[in-house]
Design a protein around this motif. Structure first.
Motif, PDB file in Angstrom:
ATOM      1  N   PHE A  99       0.816  -1.215   0.000  1.00 36.78           N
ATOM      2  CA  PHE A  99       0.000   0.000   0.000  1.00 36.78           C
ATOM      3  C   PHE A  99       0.852   1.270   0.000  1.00 36.78           C
ATOM      4  O   PHE A  99       0.388   2.319  -0.430  1.00 36.78           O
ATOM      5  CB  PHE A  99      -0.913   0.019   1.227  1.00 36.78           C
ATOM      6  N   ALA A 100       2.073   1.179   0.527  1.00 35.42           N
ATOM      7  CA  ALA A 100       2.959   2.345   0.629  1.00 35.42           C
ATOM      8  C   ALA A 100       4.396   1.899   0.347  1.00 35.42           C
ATOM      9  O   ALA A 100       5.193   1.726   1.263  1.00 35.42           O
ATOM     10  CB  ALA A 100       2.843   2.976   2.012  1.00 35.42           C
ATOM     11  N   PRO A 101       4.741   1.713  -0.924  1.00 40.20           N
ATOM     12  CA  PRO A 101       6.066   1.190  -1.270  1.00 40.20           C
ATOM     13  C   PRO A 101       7.204   2.190  -1.133  1.00 40.20           C
ATOM     14  O   PRO A 101       8.367   1.781  -1.002  1.00 40.20           O
ATOM     15  CB  PRO A 101       5.896   0.765  -2.731  1.00 40.20           C
ATOM     16  N   ALA A 102       6.892   3.478  -1.153  1.00 41.01           N
ATOM     17  CA  ALA A 102       7.940   4.499  -1.225  1.00 41.01           C
ATOM     18  C   ALA A 102       8.442   4.885   0.158  1.00 41.01           C
ATOM     19  O   ALA A 102       8.045   5.897   0.729  1.00 41.01           O
ATOM     20  CB  ALA A 102       7.429   5.729  -1.966  1.00 41.01           C
ATOM     21  N   THR A 103       9.327   4.064   0.703  1.00 45.02           N
ATOM     22  CA  THR A 103       9.883   4.332   2.019  1.00 45.02           C
ATOM     23  C   THR A 103      11.313   3.837   2.080  1.00 45.02           C
ATOM     24  O   THR A 103      11.734   3.019   1.266  1.00 45.02           O
ATOM     25  CB  THR A 103       9.021   3.688   3.117  1.00 45.02           C
TER      26      THR A 103
ATOM     27  N   GLU B  82       1.059   7.575  -7.157  1.00 43.90           N
ATOM     28  CA  GLU B  82       1.293   8.314  -5.912  1.00 43.90           C
ATOM     29  C   GLU B  82       0.665   7.609  -4.708  1.00 43.90           C
ATOM     30  O   GLU B  82       0.097   8.247  -3.823  1.00 43.90           O
ATOM     31  CB  GLU B  82       0.746   9.746  -6.019  1.00 43.90           C
ATOM     32  N   LEU B  83       0.798   6.283  -4.656  1.00 43.37           N
ATOM     33  CA  LEU B  83       0.169   5.512  -3.590  1.00 43.37           C
ATOM     34  C   LEU B  83       0.639   5.952  -2.210  1.00 43.37           C
ATOM     35  O   LEU B  83      -0.148   6.143  -1.288  1.00 43.37           O
ATOM     36  CB  LEU B  83       0.461   4.018  -3.778  1.00 43.37           C
ATOM     37  N   THR B  84       1.952   6.085  -2.050  1.00 41.23           N
ATOM     38  CA  THR B  84       2.516   6.359  -0.728  1.00 41.23           C
ATOM     39  C   THR B  84       2.227   7.778  -0.275  1.00 41.23           C
ATOM     40  O   THR B  84       1.860   8.008   0.887  1.00 41.23           O
ATOM     41  CB  THR B  84       4.023   6.102  -0.733  1.00 41.23           C
ATOM     42  N   THR B  85       2.409   8.731  -1.170  1.00 41.70           N
ATOM     43  CA  THR B  85       2.199  10.123  -0.768  1.00 41.70           C
ATOM     44  C   THR B  85       0.721  10.389  -0.459  1.00 41.70           C
ATOM     45  O   THR B  85       0.403  11.162   0.453  1.00 41.70           O
ATOM     46  CB  THR B  85       2.701  11.092  -1.845  1.00 41.70           C
ATOM     47  N   MET B  86      -0.182   9.737  -1.190  1.00 47.25           N
ATOM     48  CA  MET B  86      -1.600   9.882  -0.862  1.00 47.25           C
ATOM     49  C   MET B  86      -1.924   9.227   0.478  1.00 47.25           C
ATOM     50  O   MET B  86      -2.693   9.773   1.276  1.00 47.25           O
ATOM     51  CB  MET B  86      -2.474   9.268  -1.963  1.00 47.25           C
ATOM     52  N   ALA B  87      -1.326   8.060   0.725  1.00 45.57           N
ATOM     53  CA  ALA B  87      -1.554   7.395   2.012  1.00 45.57           C
ATOM     54  C   ALA B  87      -1.062   8.262   3.160  1.00 45.57           C
ATOM     55  O   ALA B  87      -1.731   8.394   4.189  1.00 45.57           O
ATOM     56  CB  ALA B  87      -0.853   6.037   2.029  1.00 45.57           C
TER      57      ALA B  87
END
Length: 404
Positions: free
Chosen positions: A329-333, A375-380
């Protein structure tokens, strides 16, 4: 063709000169703090929220640390673009910009939070975006001091709105801060998790040792000798040791903090440990752990109950690592760990904090370069902060005076 090119350059020069000559001119219809564009239920609400300068949820931009230091507010968003304390994937310095981009649609339909029954943008509070703290990428020690000073400069002001009266008794509320001031709240956009050490130092100046709710897939209480080896004093402060230092410095209220760890690995947290002694060290720092797999047995309600029983009714600092959400759900980390919570589960748990005195909060480790085009991560991250903002808007930072 040459004539056209010269004409364009000349026209540009005139425009630039004209701008310089009238740089202080303000449009006659300018409003410093406009009301959000919310129309009645029988009218169209959607606007072109993708246009204009990108602030969090299209909030007014205030230069809080420079020429607009006099402007009061109740809740401020501030960026801390620092990522030179990370151990794996860098890029969280671009987190503040990414989170703001992910927040653009928060007010597309008005901003009313249905489960919490509040519209924080129409709560009567002055909520602003203060931009970013200037942070150097060349000197960690100096950068950490910049973050502490920037946060403290906002926190130490008087809030714009008075506390008002208790909704049950009708009696006047008094601030819960140690210095008796009605401080505004600051929501920080990280940045890697190292930034929480200077933020807690700032919080300590107003509230003393604070209870902490920490959503993360990692302990972040590791001893520097274990996490990174501490080859220098500055290297010993990083995104895996900041809570160790916060405990050593007396910044956190040991025994009333909770590390909510989305864990799935057998007999260990989601990430690997150096050994069982890491848990002993975590216990020594005063944290109680909630593992990710507990959601399968006690559900979100059980997790909320554990958190509330631990932190009580005192002032609370909330720190959210985006990697508490599963990378599906939030890959950008910076340090992704599989087996975490869904975005929906984390948002549900955050709504369960309704009524707590959350004095300030952060979201960290958002590294947009690793995100998808959707933009999955930034929206989350933005949606998570929408829940935090809603909880804050419902509960003033005051109590009825003892003895009344």
């Amino acid at each position: 063709m040459r004539y056209s090119a010269l004409f364009c350059v000349g026209a540009l020069a005139v425009l630039v000169k004209g701008h310089d000559d009238h740089h202080d001119q303000i449009p006659l219809d300018y409003v410093r703090f406009p009301q959000p564009i919310f129309r009645s239920s029988n009218e169209v609400t959607a606007d072109s929220i993708f246009s204009g300068i990108t602030t969090f949820a299209k909030l007014p931009w205030v230069q809080c640390l420079t020429k607009e230091q006099h402007v009061a507010f109740d809740i401020a968003f501030i960026g801390a673009p620092f990522d030179t304390g990370t151990s794996y994937r860098p890029g969280a310095r671009f987190g503040p910009a990414g989170i703001r981009a992910g927040s653009r649609r928060l007010t597309l339909y008005g901003g009313y939070n249905v489960p919490l029954e509040v519209n924080p943008f129409k709560s009567g509070l002055r909520i602003v975006d203060c931009g970013d703290i200037p942070v150097t990428p060349y000197d960690n020690k100096f950068a950490i001091q910049q973050i502490q000073d920037g946060h403290k400069a906002l926190l130490q002001r008087e809030a714009y709105s008075p506390l008002g009266n208790d909704s049950v008794t009708g009696e006047s509320l008094v601030p819960i801060s140690l210095d008796g001031k009605n401080h505004p709240r600051v929501i920080t956009l990280g940045g890697d998790h190292t930034i929480v050490l200077p933020l807690l130092r700032s919080i300590h100046s107003a509230y003393g040792p604070i209870s902490v709710i920490h959503f993360d897939s990692h302990l972040d209480t590791w001893k520097p000798s274990v996490f990174g080896g501490a080859p220098s004093a500055q290297a010993a402060i990083n995104h895996g040791t900041y809570f160790y230092w916060a405990s050593q410095e007396g910044l956190i209220n040991n025994g009333t903090s909770i590390a909510s760890l989305p864990i799935l690995s057998h007999g260990a947290i989601r990430t690997t440990l150096s050994g069982p002694e890491d848990y002993e060290n975590d216990d020594g720092a005063g944290f109680k752990r909630i593992e990710a797999r507990e959601i399968d047995t006690i559900g979100t309600d059980g997790i909320i109950k554990k958190i509330r029983e631990t932190v009580g009714d005192g002032p609370v600092y909330l720190s959210i690592d985006i990697d508490s959400i599963d990378p599906a759900f939030a890959p950008a980390t910076g340090t992704p760990e599989t087996g975490g919570w869904s975005t929906r589960e984390l948002r549900t748990i955050l709504r369960g904090l309704d009524g707590l005195h959350i004095v300030s909060a952060d979201i960290v480790e958002v590294a947009p370069a690793y995100d998808t085009n959707a933009e999955l991560t930034t929206m989350a991250a933005a949606d998570v902060l929408f829940e935090v903002l809603s909880v804050m808007a419902k509960t003033p930072l005051g109590n009825v005076a003892v003895g009344r």
